[in-house]
Scaffold this motif. Structure first.
Motif, PDB file in Angstrom:
ATOM      1  N   SER A 102       0.843  -1.198   0.000  1.00 34.51           N
ATOM      2  CA  SER A 102       0.000   0.000   0.000  1.00 34.51           C
ATOM      3  C   SER A 102       0.877   1.246   0.000  1.00 34.51           C
ATOM      4  O   SER A 102       0.458   2.318   0.401  1.00 34.51           O
ATOM      5  CB  SER A 102      -0.921  -0.009   1.237  1.00 34.51           C
ATOM      6  OG  SER A 102      -1.780  -1.126   1.226  1.00 34.51           O
ATOM      7  N   ASP A 103       2.109   1.067  -0.464  1.00 32.72           N
ATOM      8  CA  ASP A 103       3.116   2.116  -0.445  1.00 32.72           C
ATOM      9  C   ASP A 103       3.322   2.684  -1.847  1.00 32.72           C
ATOM     10  O   ASP A 103       3.549   1.938  -2.808  1.00 32.72           O
ATOM     11  CB  ASP A 103       4.432   1.535   0.085  1.00 32.72           C
ATOM     12  CG  ASP A 103       5.462   2.601   0.413  1.00 32.72           C
ATOM     13  OD1 ASP A 103       5.399   3.697  -0.177  1.00 32.72           O
ATOM     14  OD2 ASP A 103       6.350   2.331   1.240  1.00 32.72           O
ATOM     15  N   CYS A 104       3.285   3.994  -1.957  1.00 30.44           N
ATOM     16  CA  CYS A 104       3.430   4.676  -3.255  1.00 30.44           C
ATOM     17  C   CYS A 104       4.856   4.632  -3.799  1.00 30.44           C
ATOM     18  O   CYS A 104       5.091   4.923  -4.976  1.00 30.44           O
ATOM     19  CB  CYS A 104       2.977   6.123  -3.116  1.00 30.44           C
ATOM     20  SG  CYS A 104       2.782   7.008  -4.669  1.00 30.44           S
ATOM     21  N   ASP A 105       5.832   4.254  -2.981  1.00 34.18           N
ATOM     22  CA  ASP A 105       7.227   4.285  -3.396  1.00 34.18           C
ATOM     23  C   ASP A 105       7.537   3.347  -4.565  1.00 34.18           C
ATOM     24  O   ASP A 105       8.582   3.470  -5.201  1.00 34.18           O
ATOM     25  CB  ASP A 105       8.143   3.932  -2.221  1.00 34.18           C
ATOM     26  CG  ASP A 105       8.168   5.033  -1.164  1.00 34.18           C
ATOM     27  OD1 ASP A 105       7.705   6.149  -1.463  1.00 34.18           O
ATOM     28  OD2 ASP A 105       8.648   4.771  -0.051  1.00 34.18           O
ATOM     29  N   LYS A 126      -7.231   0.152   0.609  1.00 32.41           N
ATOM     30  CA  LYS A 126      -7.839   1.353   0.044  1.00 32.41           C
ATOM     31  C   LYS A 126      -7.054   2.627   0.357  1.00 32.41           C
ATOM     32  O   LYS A 126      -7.255   3.646  -0.293  1.00 32.41           O
ATOM     33  CB  LYS A 126      -9.277   1.488   0.539  1.00 32.41           C
ATOM     34  CG  LYS A 126     -10.213   0.484  -0.097  1.00 32.41           C
ATOM     35  CD  LYS A 126     -11.660   0.726   0.307  1.00 32.41           C
ATOM     36  CE  LYS A 126     -12.572  -0.249  -0.403  1.00 32.41           C
ATOM     37  NZ  LYS A 126     -13.998  -0.055  -0.027  1.00 32.41           N
ATOM     38  N   LYS A 127      -6.152   2.547   1.314  1.00 34.40           N
ATOM     39  CA  LYS A 127      -5.325   3.700   1.648  1.00 34.40           C
ATOM     40  C   LYS A 127      -4.186   3.895   0.645  1.00 34.40           C
ATOM     41  O   LYS A 127      -3.461   4.890   0.712  1.00 34.40           O
ATOM     42  CB  LYS A 127      -4.738   3.536   3.050  1.00 34.40           C
ATOM     43  CG  LYS A 127      -3.765   2.358   3.177  1.00 34.40           C
ATOM     44  CD  LYS A 127      -3.240   2.201   4.595  1.00 34.40           C
ATOM     45  CE  LYS A 127      -2.253   1.037   4.706  1.00 34.40           C
ATOM     46  NZ  LYS A 127      -1.748   0.885   6.088  1.00 34.40           N
ATOM     47  N   THR A 128      -4.019   2.962  -0.293  1.00 31.41           N
ATOM     48  CA  THR A 128      -2.939   3.044  -1.273  1.00 31.41           C
ATOM     49  C   THR A 128      -3.048   4.325  -2.096  1.00 31.41           C
ATOM     50  O   THR A 128      -4.104   4.603  -2.668  1.00 31.41           O
ATOM     51  CB  THR A 128      -2.985   1.836  -2.236  1.00 31.41           C
ATOM     52  OG1 THR A 128      -2.985   0.627  -1.476  1.00 31.41           O
ATOM     53  CG2 THR A 128      -1.787   1.851  -3.174  1.00 31.41           C
ATOM     54  N   PRO A 129      -1.983   5.119  -2.205  1.00 31.51           N
ATOM     55  CA  PRO A 129      -2.013   6.360  -2.988  1.00 31.51           C
ATOM     56  C   PRO A 129      -2.347   6.088  -4.459  1.00 31.51           C
ATOM     57  O   PRO A 129      -1.924   5.076  -5.030  1.00 31.51           O
ATOM     58  CB  PRO A 129      -0.596   6.915  -2.827  1.00 31.51           C
ATOM     59  CG  PRO A 129      -0.123   6.343  -1.529  1.00 31.51           C
ATOM     60  CD  PRO A 129      -0.695   4.951  -1.493  1.00 31.51           C
TER      61      PRO A 129
END
Length: 243
Positions: A102-105, A126-129
């Motif tokens: 769930s990390d945008c990196d 759902k918190k994924t950018p």
């Protein structure tokens, strides 16, 4: 042309940013596309927070990759995953990657893999950018693929089905659907649902289950701006004709 059912997929899991309770659903979803020949989970396995993952590694044949937290506030897991992904990209005969985080990196990594012509299936909460979500060939919210699991946790996290009115208010979605229909229509304005789905997948990261609909046909039916017809088990869609 190679069939999807035979795709060789590398499954890379950011254990720091993904729940172990969803692994069965993730592997079940990947099986629809191909076989996860490579299965790796990254994290500091000395951390008590990864205990749930540690308990299921052997059961699902996932190889743990240890990453120590060398510097406070810096995520060594991301770097290790990216390095391994690039190594796999150039040394293994793969067709796709499945990245669980769930990390945008990982957005730049996804874009790099796509450049080589491979698919990227993303899985995250759902918190994924949105940049990471939209970069993937297909991205599935974990809450959307666990609705068939009979547990209170899954029921509480399940994706709520959006109403037709809510769908129509999503301009990005509507533009995507209208564009796909218009680009694949015949002389009478009808487009086969399979052609529409293929066009959408080639254009953007899209999954009807993220809106609460198991099938793309259900999504179209919920929006009263399209006509639907069925012929010999084939579903056709067209924009409603103005009267």
């Amino acid at each position: 042309m190679q069939q999807q059912s035979k795709l060789k997929i590398a499954l890379l899991i950011d254990a720091d940013n993904a729940p172990a309770s969803r692994i069965n659903a993730i592997l079940s979803e990947i099986a629809k596309y191909g076989v996860a020949n490579v299965r790796r989970a990254y994290g500091n396995w000395k951390s008590s927070g990864l205990k749930p993952w540690e308990n299921c590694l052997h059961e699902y044949a996932i190889r743990p990759v240890q990453q120590f937290d060398y510097t406070k506030g810096k995520n060594a897991t991301d770097a290790a995953m990216i390095i391994d992904a690039m190594d796999l990209l150039y040394t293994q005969d793969l067709d796709a990657f499945a990245i669980v985080s769930s990390d945008c990196d990982f957005t730049p990594l996804v874009m790099r893999i796509l450049t080589n012509g491979l698919k990227v299936y993303g899985f995250g909460e759902k918190k994924t950018p949105s940049p990471f979500v939209h970069a993937c060939s297909t991205f599935l919210y974990l809450e959307s693929i666990t609705q068939n699991i009979d547990s209170e946790e899954s029921k509480a996290a399940a994706t709520v089905k959006k109403t037709g009115q809510e769908l129509k208010q999503d301009s990005q979605l509507m533009n995507l659907l209208r564009s796909a229909v218009s680009s694949t229509e015949d002389d009478n304005g009808w487009s086969s649902l399979s052609a529409i789905g293929s066009h959408i997948r080639n254009q953007a990261s899209f999954e009807s289950r993220n809106y609460g609909y198991d099938k793309l046909s259900g999504l179209f039916e919920a929006i009263d701006l399209f006509e639907i017809k069925r012929s010999n088990k084939t579903i056709y869609v067209r924009n409603k004709q103005k009267k």
